[in-house]
Design a protein around this motif. Sequence first.
Motif, short mmCIF file in Angstrom:
data_model
loop_
_atom_site.label_atom_id
_atom_site.label_comp_id
_atom_site.label_asym_id
_atom_site.label_seq_id
_atom_site.Cartn_x
_atom_site.Cartn_y
_atom_site.Cartn_z
N LEU A 1 0.83 -1.21 0.00
CA LEU A 1 0.00 0.00 0.00
C LEU A 1 0.86 1.26 0.00
O LEU A 1 0.53 2.27 -0.64
N SER B 1 4.51 0.49 -6.42
CA SER B 1 3.37 -0.38 -6.73
C SER B 1 2.40 0.37 -7.63
O SER B 1 2.26 1.60 -7.54
N ARG C 1 -2.32 -0.88 -5.19
CA ARG C 1 -2.45 -0.16 -3.91
C ARG C 1 -3.93 -0.01 -3.53
O ARG C 1 -4.30 -0.15 -2.37
N CYS D 1 -5.18 -3.30 -2.24
CA CYS D 1 -4.67 -3.52 -0.88
C CYS D 1 -5.56 -2.80 0.14
O CYS D 1 -5.90 -3.35 1.19
N GLY E 1 -1.84 7.65 2.24
CA GLY E 1 -2.42 7.33 0.94
C GLY E 1 -3.35 8.42 0.42
O GLY E 1 -3.59 8.53 -0.80
#
Length: 642
Positions: free
Chosen positions: A23, A28, A33, A36, A66
Amino acid sequence: LKFSLPYEFSTKNTCVCRLLYLLQQESSSTELRTECAVVLGSLAMGTENNVKSLLDCHIIPALLQGLLSPDLKFIEACLRCLRTIFISPVTPEDLLYTDATVISHLMALLSRSRYTQEYICQIFSHCCKGPDHQTILFNHGAVQNIAHLLVSTSYKVRMQALKCFSVLAYENPQVSMTLVNVSVDGELLPQIFVKMLQRDKPIEMQLTSAKCLTSMCRAGAIRTDDPCIVLKTLPCLVRMCSKDRLLEERVEGAETLAYLIETDVELQRMASITDHLIVMLADYFKYPSSVSAITDIKRLDHDLKHAHELRQAAFKLYASLGANDEDIRKKIIETENMMDRIVNGLSESSIKVRLAAVRCLHSLSRSVQQLRTSFQDHAVWKPLMKVLQNAPNEILVVASSTLCNLLLEFSPSKEPILESGAIELLCSLTQSENLALRVNGIWALMNMAFQAEQKIKSDILRGLSTEQLFQLLSDSDVNVLMKTLGLLRNLLSTRPHIDHIMSTHGKQIMQAVTLILEGEHNIEVKEQTLCILANIADGTTAKELIMTNDDILQKIKYYMSHSNAKLQLAAMFCISNLIWNEEEDPWAAATANNGIVAVAGSQERQDKLRDMGVVDILHKLSQSSDPNLCDKAKTALQQYLA
């Protein structure tokens, strides 16, 4: 991968660590992500242990990081997972506020999509627990950023925005005063809330908008006689108490209504005659329902789950309804088995139900008639004393307040309460670190001492001890001080009692009086202290303690010429009692400290006070524009002519 059923995993499971690692890796792909975040959100929907394990793995910082991504789908997945974690009871709300920039960023994300709006509002409403959180959200522009969401095309967004405002406004005048002036598309928020109260709207929306208007009303932002309260909010909440509503809706409706009407007698009267509310609430005590068929097991489980909440809500609402109006109290007590239900409630296993039952009892104990009848018939004092023996402070505060009422001189319960060892209990309350308990302890003793026998007064003084009495008279809280002075005043009433108490505690009491008159205290405290001196001056032998104390006499003289009429009048009572010319007096004798002490007669007292200039002040006061002062001065001067 999504788990459709609760899934529990071990903290040793490297799967979670791997998901969090992927994540956070910018290398990635966004799709990976996002997946995840979706899987982690599914895991969070499992057991509370799952959430604890995720928190131990520091999932919240990872998800908040994030949110800085430019990809909307990934942001929505992170928010959805955060929402699931924050609505869990095991997640500390303060985790949202550890970084000051997080709230600002969440506010900025509100405009991205209806999903960001729904999830962020839900996070805010679950993480806003108290004034500190309210202030943070308010200062970050929560009102302005969320207001327009109330007219969103998405029901979920409207609902979450509404819930957000209901927690922001609760017991918060600043937010409430702001909300009342905010408009969306030319319509003020209170008008929007009223539209959401309409019967054609979902029950959840009606209840939540009623909570918003209730908080605004209690904060003073909306008047209690405003049509939106009287004609819309109150009837809506009464409707929620009806038998055809779900049990959880009936609980929320009753508790919100109790809060709305708690301090306003007109709203209490209006609610009491709306849809037979008082009788309707009696049904709250009939759960769980008696069941016989095996098919009703699910319903029984549901009823059991909400039975305590229903009783708690009913007690709360009855307490608010009966707070002021005697007729309403009478109707409540006459409701089916009401006193028995309260008595049973005092011994319930649920602390919340016990507290609500005590509050209900306290509300009803304000009735002189009920203290003399229903309270005596059901021996309410017995379970109340039991509650006072061992209970959390929040229950002790309300229970001791109720005891204060049961100890009023016209209450039949006063005598059996005294016999049950109440003095020792109340004296111990005066030593509590909890301010409300100290106030109630001394207040109850004050009521107990009113027109009491000498033995009871002596027991009170013995139970308190001189040291504790001085401690209370030195208390920083004015309520404790006033109630302690009230206790002293009640103890020092009727001449034999005054003389007896002053013969054993005179030195300490005079010292306390001096300290208070010399201290920086308000008018009410000084007036009460002078009234105590007036009582002492009314004693046969006790007045000698004043006459031989030149410092006290000078203070009385000073207050005779004070700018405040109340203090002047109280000082005048002292002088009147000191110079009063009684038959068979100039000389009296009293036994004090195991010896015979000669007490000066009225002529000698009058001469001493004349030499001090008291008569000159009396002549001036006899010309006062205040009729009470004038009359009292003239009456005192007549004693010099007697």
